[in-house]
Scaffold this active site. Sequence first.
Site, PDB file in Angstrom:
ATOM      1  N   LEU A  42       0.852  -1.186   0.000  1.00 36.72           N
ATOM      2  CA  LEU A  42       0.000   0.000   0.000  1.00 36.72           C
ATOM      3  C   LEU A  42       0.887   1.235   0.000  1.00 36.72           C
ATOM      4  O   LEU A  42       2.109   1.135   0.184  1.00 36.72           O
ATOM      5  CB  LEU A  42      -0.909  -0.002   1.223  1.00 36.72           C
ATOM      6  N   SER A  43       0.292   2.408  -0.183  1.00 35.94           N
ATOM      7  CA  SER A  43       1.116   3.612  -0.235  1.00 35.94           C
ATOM      8  C   SER A  43       1.934   3.781   1.039  1.00 35.94           C
ATOM      9  O   SER A  43       3.062   4.259   0.990  1.00 35.94           O
ATOM     10  CB  SER A  43       0.259   4.848  -0.486  1.00 35.94           C
ATOM     11  N   GLU A  44       1.357   3.397   2.193  1.00 37.91           N
ATOM     12  CA  GLU A  44       2.111   3.454   3.450  1.00 37.91           C
ATOM     13  C   GLU A  44       1.723   2.293   4.354  1.00 37.91           C
ATOM     14  O   GLU A  44       0.555   1.880   4.401  1.00 37.91           O
ATOM     15  CB  GLU A  44       1.818   4.749   4.227  1.00 37.91           C
ATOM     16  N   THR A  45       2.711   1.784   5.060  1.00 36.19           N
ATOM     17  CA  THR A  45       2.478   0.874   6.178  1.00 36.19           C
ATOM     18  C   THR A  45       3.102   1.515   7.417  1.00 36.19           C
ATOM     19  O   THR A  45       4.250   1.960   7.383  1.00 36.19           O
ATOM     20  CB  THR A  45       3.093  -0.512   5.933  1.00 36.19           C
TER      21      THR A  45
END
Length: 269
Positions: A42-45
Amino acid sequence: MRIRIVDAFTDQPFSGNPAGVLLLDSFPDDAWLQKVAAEVNLSETAFAHPLPAGGDADWALRWFTPTTEVDMCGHATLATAHVLHTTGTASGTVRFATRSGILGATAAADGSITMDFPTSSLSPVPVPEGLEKALGAEVVAVHDTAAHIGDLVVELRDEATVRALTPDFGALVGLSSRGIIATAAAENPANGYHFVSRGFFPAVGIDEDPVTGSAHTALAPYWSARFGREDLTGFQGGARTGHVHTRLRGERTLLTGHAVTVIEGDLHA
């Protein structure tokens, strides 16, 4: 280890901006964190662990894209605070120790969470060569943001232009240290928002980020100066969308939104 995927800046599943959230006892080595973020894809974890009582912060927090660690992320901070509150792990205001200093997140009775972030500086700059061609749109103005953001805020003619963008992502790489935030005033504020934006971050492995909380620490002062008011609502996104309520407080910007947990499971690694 329990891992969750949370849709942030929305009260509906499968909308807003999804983030992975993993609560740990301590941070393993960076290579492991990066591998998990690449696996989640995902774009951020977000990775967080509790800190000893009595200090300036309650939890340590870090954010990784599939390819790199970043200095600030709003939607993954919102997602982490949502997990802490909905699981009963924390209540009231949670203070996170991050690369960008101490960030607060306060839950309200309606389930919304308000985050306290540093306001970004804005510096007008010339239109970079190749930017208009890469975006496929005429640029009205460009402003550089603070180092911990690393974006260019790019004002376009109108909301319809922002919504219709189909950028050349490869051509955007190298035009800023992190990303390009295309923005315009809302066509009709009666729709419940004052400005629109879309965020493109191919330089850090994300072609388009649906709802970028950190970018709103620059969008808030930009549009607050234009409209002459401190409280605004931004609408961001292309295929997925969400709302960010902003409140400018001088050197700090308050960002408010909802979040929804959509997936919870075990990480075997």
